[in-house]
Design an enzyme around this catalytic site. Structure first.
Site, short mmCIF file in Angstrom:
data_model
loop_
_atom_site.label_atom_id
_atom_site.label_comp_id
_atom_site.label_asym_id
_atom_site.label_seq_id
_atom_site.Cartn_x
_atom_site.Cartn_y
_atom_site.Cartn_z
N ASP A 172 -53.83 64.78 -2.40
CA ASP A 172 -54.88 64.28 -3.52
C ASP A 172 -55.04 62.70 -3.66
OD1 ASP A 172 -52.52 62.95 -4.64
OD2 ASP A 172 -52.16 64.43 -6.11
N TYR A 266 -51.82 53.58 -0.29
CA TYR A 266 -50.64 53.58 0.45
C TYR A 266 -50.40 52.63 1.70
CZ TYR A 266 -48.79 57.43 -2.15
OH TYR A 266 -48.21 58.37 -3.01
#
Ligand code: NAD
Ligand code: G6P
Ligand code: MN
Length: 443
Positions: A172, A266
């Site tokens: 997501d 990330y």
């Protein structure tokens, strides 16, 4: 002709994400009609708390949808069209170890990145493959939409061990960041534009963002990211707690080293590992924040609903996470040919990257599955980083398959978050002790 009515199973029914997903599914009944909604988990007690509240929500909002919950695989997986999987193998107790053990050795401790992600991968592979096998046995025509992390390692495992299975591994983070990008340039949400993106799961970059008239929106979004990363002046959307805002701010620096593209947040754990470790509270990590926050909140709201016998005033609401998986279910069920970022085998879509690597790319989704969109060649900076990371992920799956200590040591040593083979070994030895209930025996 009346629209097809689907039967959906949520595997990992006791997940903190289940109530929002149920709310989303009920809000989407006009585009994705349901005949059945089932929950499945292997923790009866945990699931019951969530399920009893969901039962009330469904009774009040859509009494025509048949609802049940079970810990029995045959009952769960029989007569199902779509499985939405969200297991956390080892639960929050092991997430805590995934985060704290690397930190103890001065290395990034994170749910899906670095040694923690690898540890979680070795826990998840067996149970996810087990779910795929249940689905193939009891509902062979169903699709499994898998959120269970670490999605990169799970995707490599399912590609390798169940190559013909109807599982689609998803994340997501791209849609959550795209909603932020839309808001910061004054648009409603991600559906107001179309994006090009490439990378691995939790390891990628946007290369192009254009509106429906074809106008380039990258310069405007990039200006914002140069100033304040992906932070914004609203509480809208997921990922708004302080620890997430710190990650959102890091996008500013990630963008400086690659100004042509926009980064997935990330990348921080690989490209800013030293400052991540330096600023982390190593005794109270993200797992602790969730145990004291989201997990407590979700379960107390479930209990409140059950005690009151009504969910009319509930705080549960749909979110980006739930809307993405619902859109994917719609695309598969009704052949919408929607463009969605998925984890897929590369198969030449990134021309200068391994054919059999599990990458994350925009794909066109229809009733027969998905087709990745070709990205051509990628630049050497991203390619080099991705090659190191995919090697680490593939070695982790080798280690699980072969029960090999050496391969797992190599997987950790290969990871950009880990500074040396000695540190890799020390972390690995601690992880083996923490995961003995879940990992194959390593020789
Ligand atoms: P959670 O611990 O609240 O829920 C997970 C549930 O899985 C628990 O109820 C647990 O009992 C169940 N479970 C564990 N092992 C099982 C097994 N072998 N069989 C059946 N059930 C099992 O976790 P959460 O925070 O709600 O997250 C759920 C999952 O979704 C995690 O893997 C998380 O990483 C993932 N997630 C992924 C994304 C993504 O972008 N891919 C986004 C959000 C969450
Ligand atoms: C994002 C990622 C997920 C991850 C989640 C963790 O949504 O895409 O893969 O599981 O963040 O969020 P949390 O709030 O549990 O730290
Ligand atoms: Mn993710």
């Amino acid at each position: 002709m009346p629209k097809k009515e689907s039967s959906i199973l949520i595997a990992g029914g006791g997940s903190t994400y289940t109530p929002a997903l149920v709310v989303m599914l009920l809000e989407s009944l006009d585009k994705l009609p349901l005949r059945k909604l089932k929950l499945y988990d292997n923790d009866e007690e945990r699931q019951k708390t969530v399920a009893e509240a969901c039962k009330i929500i469904i009774d009040e909002r859509a009494p025509g949808v048949e609802f049940s919950y079970t810990t029995d695989p045959e009952e769960a997986f029989t007569d199902v069209d779509i499985v939405m999987a969200q297991l956390r193998v080892g639960k929050y107790a092991l997430r805590e170890q995934d985060e704290k053990i690397p930190f103890k050795h001065g290395v990034v401790g994170q749910e899906t990145c670095g040694p923690g992600g690898i540890a979680y991968g070795l826990r998840s592979l067996g149970p996810i493959i087990e779910l795929v096998d249940y689905m193939e046995k009891y509902s062979p025509d169903a699709w499994m939409l898998n959120y269970s992390n670490p999605a990169a390692i799970v995707a490599e495992g399912t590609r390798r061990f169940r190559p013909n299975s109807r599982i689609i591994n998803i994340c997501d983070m791209p849609v959550c960041l795209e909603d932020i990008m839309a808001r910061v340039i004054g648009l409603k949400d991600r559906k107001d534009f179309e994006t090009s993106y490439f990378g691995l799961n939790h390891f990628g970059w946007w290369t192009k963002i254009v509106d429906h008239e074809g106008m380039d929106l990258m310069p405007k979004i990039s200006d914002h990211v140069k100033r304040q990363g992906y932070t914004e002046n609203t509480q809208k959307g997921q990922h708004k707690e302080e620890s997430w805002l710190e990650t959102m701010r890091a996008a500013k620096e990630l963008h400086e080293i690659e100004p042509e593209f926009l980064p997935n947040t990330y990348l921080k754990y690989y490209l800013m590992a030293d400052s991540t470790v330096e600023h982390a509270n190593k005794e109270y990590t993200r797992a602790d924040e969730i145990i004291d926050g989201r997990e407590k909140d979700v379960f107390s709201e479930c209990r409140r609903i059950t005690e009151n016998g009504t969910a009319k005033d509930t705080s549960f609401k749909s979110n980006e996470h739930a809307s993405f998986i619902t859109d994917l279910a719609c695309a598969l069920t009704f052949n919408t040919k929607e463009r969605m970022i998925l984890i897929t085998e590369n198969r030449g879509a990134i021309a200068n990257f391994a054919y059999d690597a599990m990458v994350e790319l925009p794909c066109i989704v229809g009733k027969d599955g998905y087709e990745p969109i070709s990205m051509g060649d990628i630049p050497i900076f991203e390619k080099g980083l991705m090659e190191q990371q995919i090697a680490s992920e593939k070695l982790a799956v080798d280690a699980w398959e072969q029960g090999s200590y050496l391969k797992l040591w190599q997987s950790l040593a290969m990871n950009k978050t880990v500074p040396s083979i000695a540190v890799a070994k020390d972390i690995l030895d601690d992880l083996i002790l923490a995961n003995k209930e879940f990992w194959p025996e390593l020789k």
